[in-house]
Design a protein around this motif. Structure first.
Motif, short mmCIF file in Angstrom:
data_model
loop_
_atom_site.label_atom_id
_atom_site.label_comp_id
_atom_site.label_asym_id
_atom_site.label_seq_id
_atom_site.Cartn_x
_atom_site.Cartn_y
_atom_site.Cartn_z
N LEU A 1 -14.05 -50.38 30.41
CA LEU A 1 -13.67 -49.20 29.65
C LEU A 1 -12.62 -48.35 30.36
CD1 LEU A 1 -17.16 -48.01 28.31
CD2 LEU A 1 -15.43 -49.39 27.13
N GLY A 2 -12.14 -48.84 31.52
CA GLY A 2 -11.08 -48.14 32.23
C GLY A 2 -11.54 -47.23 33.34
N VAL A 3 -12.84 -47.28 33.70
CA VAL A 3 -13.38 -46.41 34.74
C VAL A 3 -13.33 -47.11 36.09
CG1 VAL A 3 -15.43 -45.17 35.55
CG2 VAL A 3 -14.92 -45.28 33.09
N THR A 4 -12.81 -46.43 37.10
CA THR A 4 -12.88 -46.92 38.48
C THR A 4 -13.33 -45.76 39.37
OG1 THR A 4 -10.53 -46.43 38.82
CG2 THR A 4 -11.10 -48.69 38.18
N GLY A 5 -13.58 -46.06 40.65
CA GLY A 5 -14.07 -45.03 41.57
C GLY A 5 -15.59 -45.05 41.65
N ARG A 6 -16.16 -43.97 42.17
CA ARG A 6 -17.60 -43.89 42.38
C ARG A 6 -18.28 -43.15 41.23
NH1 ARG A 6 -20.83 -42.45 47.88
NH2 ARG A 6 -20.42 -44.68 48.12
N VAL A 7 -19.39 -43.72 40.78
CA VAL A 7 -20.25 -43.04 39.81
C VAL A 7 -21.67 -43.06 40.36
CG1 VAL A 7 -18.79 -43.70 37.86
CG2 VAL A 7 -20.78 -45.12 38.45
N THR A 8 -22.48 -42.12 39.90
CA THR A 8 -23.89 -42.04 40.30
C THR A 8 -24.77 -42.38 39.12
OG1 THR A 8 -23.40 -40.32 41.92
CG2 THR A 8 -25.68 -40.54 41.22
N ILE A 9 -25.77 -43.21 39.37
CA ILE A 9 -26.77 -43.52 38.35
C ILE A 9 -28.10 -42.92 38.80
CG2 ILE A 9 -28.08 -45.34 37.21
CD1 ILE A 9 -25.64 -47.12 37.41
N HIS A 10 -28.69 -42.12 37.93
CA HIS A 10 -30.01 -41.55 38.14
C HIS A 10 -31.00 -42.37 37.32
CE1 HIS A 10 -28.03 -38.00 39.89
NE2 HIS A 10 -27.18 -38.09 38.89
N GLN A 11 -32.02 -42.85 37.99
CA GLN A 11 -33.01 -43.69 37.31
C GLN A 11 -34.40 -43.30 37.79
OE1 GLN A 11 -31.97 -47.87 37.48
NE2 GLN A 11 -33.90 -48.52 36.57
N GLY A 12 -35.42 -43.66 37.04
CA GLY A 12 -36.80 -43.43 37.46
C GLY A 12 -37.32 -42.04 37.23
N GLU A 13 -36.48 -41.12 36.74
CA GLU A 13 -36.91 -39.73 36.55
C GLU A 13 -38.06 -39.63 35.56
OE1 GLU A 13 -32.56 -37.59 36.88
OE2 GLU A 13 -33.00 -38.92 35.19
N ASP A 14 -37.97 -40.39 34.48
CA ASP A 14 -39.00 -40.32 33.44
C ASP A 14 -40.29 -41.02 33.85
OD1 ASP A 14 -37.43 -39.01 31.15
OD2 ASP A 14 -36.14 -40.68 31.70
N MET A 15 -40.26 -41.74 34.97
CA MET A 15 -41.44 -42.42 35.50
C MET A 15 -42.08 -41.63 36.64
SD MET A 15 -39.87 -46.25 35.88
CE MET A 15 -41.44 -46.94 36.44
N GLY A 16 -41.44 -40.53 37.05
CA GLY A 16 -41.92 -39.80 38.21
C GLY A 16 -41.53 -40.44 39.52
N ARG A 17 -40.52 -41.37 39.48
CA ARG A 17 -40.01 -42.01 40.70
C ARG A 17 -38.49 -41.85 40.72
NH1 ARG A 17 -43.43 -44.52 43.84
NH2 ARG A 17 -41.65 -45.28 45.05
N PRO A 18 -37.99 -40.65 40.98
CA PRO A 18 -36.54 -40.43 40.94
C PRO A 18 -35.81 -41.35 41.91
CG PRO A 18 -37.65 -38.63 42.07
CD PRO A 18 -38.72 -39.45 41.43
N SER A 19 -34.73 -41.93 41.41
CA SER A 19 -33.94 -42.87 42.20
C SER A 19 -32.45 -42.56 42.02
CB SER A 19 -34.22 -44.31 41.75
OG SER A 19 -35.60 -44.61 41.82
N ARG A 20 -31.68 -42.84 43.07
CA ARG A 20 -30.24 -42.58 43.01
C ARG A 20 -29.49 -43.81 43.49
NH1 ARG A 20 -29.75 -37.59 45.54
NH2 ARG A 20 -29.84 -38.63 47.58
#
Length: 268
Positions: free
Chosen positions: A229-248
């Motif tokens: 889609l034309g995106v480069t560089g660094r991005v952050t993904i947040h996962q696990g928040e809805d499970m009570g196990r926040p992950s980055r």
């Protein structure tokens, strides 16, 4: 005696993350025993490292070609025992190089995926997946179309337009699992683009797991999707928040080549 270690990967300041089993001395273990160990641990993945840096990954139900969070966990465990540096892991998907270093007194590991790819998701399969998720096409973000992305394992990518939709995950485990097994999708990468990065949830019924709290393989695949889609560089993904196990998960997207995914790890 096999030494089975337990680590969590992609934690946030020592909390959350995705647990993984790690066996650094897997020589002599057969498929049945590795699957048995993975099932006994009950984590989404357990990694088995052999002489020559050959590595295999087992969920409680089956082997997968590549697992990101178990790779991070293995690299952290290896660095604790042998020191930081570079490991060229020989996965069933190809060579994955993982680097470890200390950052702010924490071990940080960065994996670089095999060459990724992205392909169209046939509308019939998208409709089948949406039905299993109990979602509709109206839930999806029209600016980010469904795709099947690969960076060591295949993942269906579905991007939603509202965080509330992502928060309400109540899917048909058997139906989605059957579709994913048939299409060789390791997880379904469900994503919402937020102001602080991307928020993700990953059902993993083929592995016998309702949801994965941090999915490095899917993060790398999503990096490939974003590059299309034309995106480069660094991005952050947040996962696990809805499970009570926040992950980055920190995803670095170069203009070409493999996608890099970084995260910290803790011994459990």
């Amino acid at each position: 005696m096999t030494n089975i270690e337990r680590y969590t990967a992609f934690d946030v300041d020592g909390e959350g993350g995705n647990p993984a089993g790690v066996v650094l001395d897997a020589d002599g273990l057969g498929d049945d025993r590795m699957l048995e160990i993975a099932a006994e641990l009950g984590y989404s993945e357990t990694a088995f490292l052999f002489t020559g840096n050959r590595i295999r990954y087992f969920s409680p139900l089956a082997e997968v070609p590549f697992c990101g969070h178990a790779t991070i966990a293995t690299a952290v465990a290896h660095a604790e025992r042998f020191g930081v540096g570079s490991l060229a892991l020989q996965t069933k998907a190809g060579e994955v190089v993982v680097e470890t270093r200390y950052e702010d007194d924490r071990l940080l590991a960065t994996l670089t995926s095999v060459p990724p790819s992205v392909r169209d998701a046939p509308p019939s399969l998208v409709s089948e997946a949406l039905a299993a998720l109990r979602w509709t096409e109206a839930d999806l973000d029209p600016a980010m179309p469904p795709r099947v992305a690969f960076a060591g394992a295949h993942h269906l990518v579905l991007v939603v337009s509202a965080r509330e939709r992502l928060a309400k995950l109540d899917y048909d485990f058997e139906a989605l699992g059957a579709l994913m097994t048939r299409e060789d999708w390791t997880t379904v990468q469900l994503v919402w683009p937020g102001p602080d990065g991307y928020h993700a949830r990953d059902p993993f019924p083929p592995g016998g797991v309702y949801e994965d709290p941090a999915t490095g393989a899917a993060a790398a695949a999503f990096g490939a999707y974003l590059r299309e889609l034309g995106v480069t560089g660094r991005v952050t993904i947040h996962q696990g928040e809805d499970m009570g196990r926040p992950s980055r998960l920190l995803v670095d997207i170069p203009a070409s080549g493999g996608i890099s995914v970084s995260g910290t790890g803790n011994r459990l």
